[in-house]
Design a protein around this motif. Sequence first.
Motif, PDB file in Angstrom:
ATOM      1  N   ARG A 835      -6.343   3.868  -6.770  1.00 19.39           N
ATOM      2  CA  ARG A 835      -7.127   4.522  -6.568  1.00 19.39           C
ATOM      3  C   ARG A 835      -6.864   4.860  -4.724  1.00 19.39           C
ATOM      4  N   SER A 836      -7.623   6.052  -4.691  1.00 18.91           N
ATOM      5  CA  SER A 836      -7.487   6.487  -3.117  1.00 18.91           C
ATOM      6  C   SER A 836      -8.796   6.204  -2.855  1.00 18.91           C
ATOM      7  N   ASP A 837      -9.755   6.076  -3.333  1.00 23.41           N
ATOM      8  CA  ASP A 837     -10.902   6.367  -2.286  1.00 23.41           C
ATOM      9  C   ASP A 837     -11.123   3.908  -1.673  1.00 23.41           C
ATOM     10  N   GLY A 838     -10.934   4.580  -0.657  1.00 27.16           N
ATOM     11  CA  GLY A 838     -11.167   3.001   0.092  1.00 27.16           C
ATOM     12  C   GLY A 838     -10.076   2.801   0.165  1.00 27.16           C
ATOM     13  N   ALA A 839      -9.138   2.581  -0.214  1.00 27.58           N
ATOM     14  CA  ALA A 839      -7.284   2.651  -0.386  1.00 27.58           C
ATOM     15  C   ALA A 839      -7.251   2.453   1.433  1.00 27.58           C
ATOM     16  N   TRP A 840      -7.938   2.774   2.733  1.00 27.01           N
ATOM     17  CA  TRP A 840      -7.245   2.697   3.363  1.00 27.01           C
ATOM     18  C   TRP A 840      -7.325   0.829   4.108  1.00 27.01           C
ATOM     19  N   THR A 841      -8.565   0.964   4.091  1.00 20.78           N
ATOM     20  CA  THR A 841      -8.886  -0.433   3.978  1.00 20.78           C
ATOM     21  C   THR A 841      -8.441  -1.574   3.837  1.00 20.78           C
ATOM     22  N   ARG A 842      -8.609  -1.560   1.624  1.00 23.63           N
ATOM     23  CA  ARG A 842      -7.628  -2.206   0.973  1.00 23.63           C
ATOM     24  C   ARG A 842      -6.166  -2.139   1.464  1.00 23.63           C
ATOM     25  N   ALA A 843      -5.520  -0.586   1.943  1.00 26.73           N
ATOM     26  CA  ALA A 843      -4.230  -1.344   1.874  1.00 26.73           C
ATOM     27  C   ALA A 843      -4.062  -1.889   3.845  1.00 26.73           C
ATOM     28  N   ARG A 844      -4.766  -2.042   4.233  1.00 24.37           N
ATOM     29  CA  ARG A 844      -4.514  -1.666   5.881  1.00 24.37           C
ATOM     30  C   ARG A 844      -4.618  -3.976   5.302  1.00 24.37           C
ATOM     31  N   TRP A 845      -5.451  -4.610   4.533  1.00 21.42           N
ATOM     32  CA  TRP A 845      -5.553  -6.018   4.317  1.00 21.42           C
ATOM     33  C   TRP A 845      -4.078  -6.344   3.666  1.00 21.42           C
ATOM     34  N   GLN A 846      -3.283  -5.454   2.597  1.00 21.68           N
ATOM     35  CA  GLN A 846      -2.335  -5.944   1.988  1.00 21.68           C
ATOM     36  C   GLN A 846      -0.832  -5.542   2.913  1.00 21.68           C
ATOM     37  N   ASP A 847      -0.898  -4.784   4.353  1.00 18.53           N
ATOM     38  CA  ASP A 847       0.017  -4.395   4.704  1.00 18.53           C
ATOM     39  C   ASP A 847      -0.268  -5.851   5.989  1.00 18.53           C
ATOM     40  N   PHE A 848      -1.182  -6.348   6.025  1.00 21.64           N
ATOM     41  CA  PHE A 848      -1.674  -7.376   7.491  1.00 21.64           C
ATOM     42  C   PHE A 848      -0.740  -8.670   6.454  1.00 21.64           C
ATOM     43  N   LEU A 849      -1.064  -9.053   5.224  1.00 19.37           N
ATOM     44  CA  LEU A 849      -0.555 -10.190   4.376  1.00 19.37           C
ATOM     45  C   LEU A 849       0.910  -9.547   4.488  1.00 19.37           C
ATOM     46  N   ALA A 850       1.364  -9.045   3.714  1.00 18.49           N
ATOM     47  CA  ALA A 850       2.270  -8.874   3.971  1.00 18.49           C
ATOM     48  C   ALA A 850       3.990  -8.939   5.313  1.00 18.49           C
ATOM     49  N   ARG A 851       3.103  -8.359   5.895  1.00 17.93           N
ATOM     50  CA  ARG A 851       3.247  -8.043   7.525  1.00 17.93           C
ATOM     51  C   ARG A 851       4.043  -9.919   8.049  1.00 17.93           C
ATOM     52  N   ARG A 852       3.016 -10.685   7.813  1.00 22.53           N
ATOM     53  CA  ARG A 852       2.397 -12.189   8.311  1.00 22.53           C
ATOM     54  C   ARG A 852       2.753 -13.346   6.691  1.00 22.53           C
ATOM     55  N   TYR A 853       3.534 -12.455   6.056  1.00 28.11           N
ATOM     56  CA  TYR A 853       3.831 -13.726   4.456  1.00 28.11           C
ATOM     57  C   TYR A 853       5.363 -13.396   4.522  1.00 28.11           C
ATOM     58  N   ARG A 854       5.305 -11.760   4.564  1.00 28.24           N
ATOM     59  CA  ARG A 854       7.057 -11.666   4.292  1.00 28.24           C
ATOM     60  C   ARG A 854       7.258 -11.365   2.462  1.00 28.24           C
ATOM     61  N   ARG A 855       7.013 -12.775   1.841  1.00 27.41           N
ATOM     62  CA  ARG A 855       7.076 -12.969   0.751  1.00 27.41           C
ATOM     63  C   ARG A 855       6.171 -13.195  -0.188  1.00 27.41           C
ATOM     64  N   ILE A 856       6.353 -12.840  -1.432  1.00 26.13           N
ATOM     65  CA  ILE A 856       5.263 -12.863  -2.021  1.00 26.13           C
ATOM     66  C   ILE A 856       4.932 -14.323  -2.148  1.00 26.13           C
ATOM     67  N   ASP A 857       5.699 -15.421  -2.474  1.00 20.79           N
ATOM     68  CA  ASP A 857       5.866 -16.903  -2.469  1.00 20.79           C
ATOM     69  C   ASP A 857       5.094 -17.472  -1.401  1.00 20.79           C
ATOM     70  N   ARG A 858       5.335 -17.292  -0.593  1.00 19.59           N
ATOM     71  CA  ARG A 858       4.550 -17.658   0.314  1.00 19.59           C
ATOM     72  C   ARG A 858       2.170 -17.449   0.822  1.00 19.59           C
ATOM     73  N   LEU A 859       2.391 -16.594   0.718  1.00 15.55           N
ATOM     74  CA  LEU A 859       0.769 -16.182   0.480  1.00 15.55           C
ATOM     75  C   LEU A 859       0.629 -17.233  -0.960  1.00 15.55           C
ATOM     76  N   LYS A 860       1.116 -16.838  -2.003  1.00 17.25           N
ATOM     77  CA  LYS A 860       1.235 -17.946  -2.641  1.00 17.25           C
ATOM     78  C   LYS A 860       0.443 -19.417  -2.137  1.00 17.25           C
ATOM     79  N   THR A 861       1.618 -19.555  -1.291  1.00 19.03           N
ATOM     80  CA  THR A 861       1.628 -21.402  -1.070  1.00 19.03           C
ATOM     81  C   THR A 861       0.246 -21.325  -0.167  1.00 19.03           C
ATOM     82  N   ALA A 862       0.428 -20.494   0.252  1.00 20.48           N
ATOM     83  CA  ALA A 862      -0.448 -20.366   1.810  1.00 20.48           C
ATOM     84  C   ALA A 862      -2.344 -20.227   0.825  1.00 20.48           C
TER      85      ALA A 862
END
Length: 1009
Positions: A835-862
Amino acid sequence: MKNVNGARFQLLLGRGDWGRCVDSDAAGALPLAAWWSGASSPAAALPATLPAWDLGRDELMLRPRAIELPATLAETPLTLHARRGAAADRHGNVYRIADDRRSLHVASVGSGNDSLFWPAEPAGCAPQRAQARLAFDTHAPAIAATPETYFAMAVTHDDWLVVAFERGALRGLLSFDLIAGGQPLDTPWPDAVPFAPFDMCARDGGGVWILDRENLRLWELDCTLAIVRSGQPLAPLAPEVVDDFQPLSGPQRVHAAVDFPGGLDLAASPGWVMDPIAVEPGLAGSVWLLDRDELSQQSRVVRLRRNGQAWSRDASDWLPGLPAPAHDFVHAAAPRWPCADAASAKQLFVSTTVGNQVHVFDVLDDGPLFALHELPQLYPLRRYGGRALIVVRGDGRYDSGLALPVWTLFVQQPRARFETEADLVTPVFDSGELGTTWDKLLLDAAIPAGTTVKIWSRAADEHDGFEDAFASPSGAAQLVGGWNDEPMPLLRPDGSELPWLRRDAVRATRREAGQGTWELLFQAAQGRYLQLKLRLRSEHGTNTPRLRALRVWSPRFSYPQRFLPAVYGEDEACANFLERWLANFESTLTGIEDKVARAQTLFDARTVPAEALGWLAEWFDLALDPAWDERRHRLFVRHAMDFFRWRGTVHGLRLALELAFDPCFDPKMFDGPRDGDEGPRRIRIVETYRTRLIGALAAGDPGAAPLQGDALQLVATQTAWTPAEGSTGLVDRWARWQGRTASSSEQLAPFPLVSPANDADAWVAFSRSALGFVPAAGAQERARWQAWLLARHGGREQVNQQHGTAYASVADIALPVDAPSNPQAAADWAAFSERSDGAWTRARWQDFLARRYRRIDRLKTAHGTHWSDFHLVALPDALPASRAAQTDWLQFEGQLLAMHRTAHRFSVLLPVASVSAGPYELEERLGLARRVVDLEKPAHTVFDVRFFWAFNRVGEARLGQDTQIGAGSRAPELIPDAVVGRAYVGASFVAGPPMNPSMNRGASHGLLQ
């Protein structure tokens, strides 16, 4: 300055140059500056042929004549019995003593009415009014049965009306507070001290001067009405008394005797004064007395100054311009008479017993020098009653002589009369070359019809010859052939010969007939040294020539010698005629060649004519604001490249705003930012991102400070929570904040990032204290998730049934902490994430995590989660369990979101230094600032323009290096003028000059010091 042919001019411009001229070519001639300064002799000894200097227009002119109005048969000479005390306050209200001396009246500046000021009850009504008032008010002040007689009055600089009175055998002073109002303070005078006040005036720093003409004594009272000791004690007031309580050891404690301090005894110094009739405050703390001698019908002004404990006296010469003895005087502002040399903008006005005019004097009051110079101005007095001359808001006024006097302004009648002739001899001009042929003389002058300027010249190759000529006129005739008669100057039709000045001269010629540049060609002036003699003449004495500048050009560029064969110079008479005739063409052509040679001045903002500044600005694609003055236009064009260099920066915005608003713009701002650019009264540009950590006040924005009720927000200084403490540490802090101990079940549950319904205010305050911000992203996302689920499934029970959950209420529905194991819950979350409502904050959070961990496995471990992709990771609405997840959330919401909210935003704060600024003026300033910023800001930025108070206010304070401490609550900028529709009753005063804030209005009044 040289022209294209190598000729240069020598200049007389300004008072300093013209003052080096002498009054004649006789031996011992004095420079004009010595006459103008009054150092040579008194004004009465000035020769009639002496030219005068016009200070207002910086021009030389004929000496004005004084105009005397003769007394008519119907005019009765004034006497001192007609004098009555009068004074004006800072607002223009005039207080006066009635003709019978039994009451005080006030002429209000607002209504223009003359009404009774004191006593409060008219004569004859006091006993009845007093009885009626006492019947209702037992504390009402009693009204004196004995009527009072008033002698003199003055309004002090701190707004007290002081009046000398007599009540039976009692004499003293009444003090009225013109700001607070109320009953006057009664200060009695001891019976043993003679006191017959005749005149009174305000004293610098508060207090009054009182002239006792009968006893020849001058009293000085300070701002508390305590007498300043100026002489020997006059009377004992209390004897020496031994104190009832004595120390066990040491000297005996005694209260010294109290005596009445003496004023300045004028009779103790023979020759100081003869018959003083008026007192006026002088300059630098001195006091002036108007003195006269009735036998000789002469008057003078005496200056008295205090030097430590002693007094010194300086007196002007007897005033020769007065046709009768003086009656009164006042020191007030008036339009400047141009030929005067005075250190003050005020002038001294003296009225005589004739009473039909005031005589005007410039005052030279500079240390040991004190002199009066009469000015030839005509100030007639119409129906002058002789009561008083007063100062109202700096201007001199007099009473109309009617029963209800109207205080009329001194108005000069423009009836100019001049001497018919004046001579002067210029200093010696040196060409630097022997045998120089002097070319031409040019005068920037106004020579109207009926006036002339005649010129003679003499030249020689030996300078000693000129010095001998001053001592021996006969020698001058032998050395230089006497004075050579030069032709009358002619007005140049094309204005000045100097490049780029002709158009102004042509406009001046149109404004006033005979004004422009006058030119003559020297006929036979040859030699290294040249001297000129000028004679200014007026046919009828009703007008005068005015000389501003004189230019002498040399050497002459000879066309016959340069361009014609030598045969044209064999006949001396023909050669002289040809030389002078061709010099006319040379003068015209040289002017054209000068403009061509100096074309480079058009390309320099410092030298380009004002009318060409717009053309030069177009080279930089600039448009000059017509509201700017010429100085700012030149600075802007001159520093155009520096302006473009800073464009788009904070300093560039401040530079553009200062150019638009500051008439005294400092060109050093083009060099770059400086520490002094952010002063208390300077334009401020506050970037919003700076307010995240240090707050709006510290960043320079006092208007954006968050308030709690009516007080400033208080932030306790303590250590903030860190992920090292874990969720348990944050829960314990929250419990201690509530004044309790956390239970074991609470410590196991994560700290909620959503405000609890039962204690929301405490949770917000705690979050600011422990975290440094109030979490909001998770709560907003949670509310959207709840609303979406209810709309999709129809209610809480259906959500529990589909997701396999057991939520007790809708408010309990939380965001998924990990990837949902329930297929329907996983499908719902995947659909919600798209959904588009509230997507800005959610997208910033997900982009922040993607830039920090690069791969989803690293996020799962952390984080210890099982998300299959970054775009499905939910925002936390409770503190995450792992330290890595807590750190990620803290950095994201505490720093990244705050940076996004404040990025590319700034505020422009315009100073308001006065509470009396009009709303239309403020709105106009706001509009201009918005237009300037919108033109100069970077395209991606957002801004707002607001005002801020340029001084501290109650409840708002920003103390730093640029803080200025003002005069307090009585500062002029804090007391607005009372204007209908813009001020509140009791919060402002009627417009007037500001009072001196150093005056102590709370001091007690008394006669002793």
